[in-house]
Design an enzyme around this catalytic site. Structure first.
Site, short mmCIF file in Angstrom:
data_model
loop_
_atom_site.label_atom_id
_atom_site.label_comp_id
_atom_site.label_asym_id
_atom_site.label_seq_id
_atom_site.Cartn_x
_atom_site.Cartn_y
_atom_site.Cartn_z
N LYS A 114 0.83 -1.21 0.00
CA LYS A 114 0.00 0.00 0.00
C LYS A 114 0.86 1.26 0.00
CE LYS A 114 -4.04 -2.10 2.19
NZ LYS A 114 -4.92 -2.15 3.38
N LYS A 197 -7.12 -10.29 -6.05
CA LYS A 197 -8.24 -10.60 -5.17
C LYS A 197 -9.36 -9.58 -5.40
CE LYS A 197 -9.40 -11.36 -0.32
NZ LYS A 197 -8.96 -11.24 1.08
N LYS A 200 -12.98 -4.47 -2.22
CA LYS A 200 -14.06 -3.52 -1.90
C LYS A 200 -13.75 -2.12 -2.43
CE LYS A 200 -14.16 -4.34 2.69
NZ LYS A 200 -13.72 -3.03 3.08
#
Length: 330
Positions: A114, A197, A200
């Site tokens: 990140k 993956k 969201k």
């Protein structure tokens, strides 16, 4: 009477809850309500590690609560609560910060990933430190098992390390939790990039199926999902896209992947994706409808979350006090 083993897990109220959250987590939580002593949290403090719009965050907390309930989680059989309403989470996190090591946190691959995307210089200290808050979440309830995906296994190993170190340095205090890695449906991949993956927070709406997507939108997204070369409907390493879709089919129906493969032997991707679209749309439709009904009464959702926080605090506070005493703060 034998005491049930305790389970803790949670989901961040950010982005859009999707099919992967349902198959990989929530649906499995529903199944384990009778077998375990369950604590299911909405981890809103974790959501703050990246900037959030305050009103949107409050709305998302209620949305996650509504999806939990609509999926079949029962407040009479498990504890459902909002992390920030149990202040013991934040307090234990600070105490465990003084046990965790900087080097351990700097090796966490999720932070590296990140920070690399957004820049380490502007990443919040919370983003760096949130595995310690995750450890506090789990250890506060002396959870025996934690349902986690592979992407969180490293963080759970850190939790286990912190628990063992604390027990060694201060005396036996925390249960050392075990990972509960689920198989079918545990890792649902992106529809348009099966090596990623399902996320969201993806900026690509076609990459995920939101639990609140209308049935026709679900069918359309499945129809447009990426497939592999060839035509065989089998789950092999060289067919990641079809393997992902087979996992979704099996997760939604409760079947085994080989059973689904046999059913579609000799058939094409078009037939399979059409049927899969129906399976997913029909499976999610009642959850979507019930979620929207629950969201019409935000006061009742808040009441249920507050009641859950009271139950959580009954376990959390004595464990925090014991930690104080062990560290000389009692």
């Amino acid at each position: 009477m034998e005491q049930k083993r305790r389970v803790f897990s949670g989901i961040q109220p950010s982005g859009n809850l999707h099919l992967g959250n349902y198959l990989g987590a929530i649906n499995n939580w529903v199944r384990m309500q009778e077998e375990y002593d369950n604590y299911f949290c909405i981890v809103d403090l974790h959501a703050l590690t990246v900037p959030q719009e305050p009103e949107e965050l409050s709305r998302k907390v209620r949305e996650v609560a509504a999806v939990y309930l609509a999926s079949g989680l029962d407040p009479e059989r498990c504890v459902i609560f909002r992390q920030s309403r149990v202040s013991e989470h934040a307090e234990l996190s600070w105490l465990l910060n003084c046990v965790a090591r900087y080097g351990e946190l700097s090796r966490m691959t999720q932070f590296k990933d990140k920070a690399q995307k957004g820049g380490a210089e502007v990443a919040s200290a919370g983003l760096f430190d949130y595995p310690v808050l995750m450890a506090a979440d789990i250890l506060l309830y002396n959870a025996h098992a934690v349902p986690v995906g592979e992407d969180q296994r490293q963080h759970l190993e850190l939790t286990r390390t912190i628990a063992r170190r604390f027990n060694h340095d201060y005396g036996e205090t925390f249960v050392v939790p075990e990972p509960m890695i689920l198989t079918t449906g545990a890792r649902v991949m992106s529809l348009d990039e099966p090596k990623e993956k399902m996320s969201k927070s993806s900026p690509r709406p076609g990459s995920y199926i939101s639990i609140l997507d209308e049935p026709d939108k679900v069918r359309k997204k499945i129809r447009r999902a990426k497939t592999d070369s060839g035509s065989e409907i089998i789950a092999t390493e060289d067919k990641p896209a079809i393997a992902n879709l087979l996992g979704v089919y099996a997760g939604m129906t409760g079947e085994k992947i080989p059973e689904v493969e046999r059913r579609y032997e000799g058939k094409g991707y078009g037939d399979f994706k059409k049927d899969l679209g129906e399976v997913v749309a029909e499976g999610l439709a009642p959850i979507r409808e019930r979620t929207l009904e629950l969201l019409d009464d935000p006061a009742e959702l808040d009441r249920l979350l507050d009641a859950g926080a009271e139950k959580a605090r009954e376990v959390a506070h004595p464990n925090l006090l014991r930690t104080w005493e062990r560290m000389g703060l009692g």
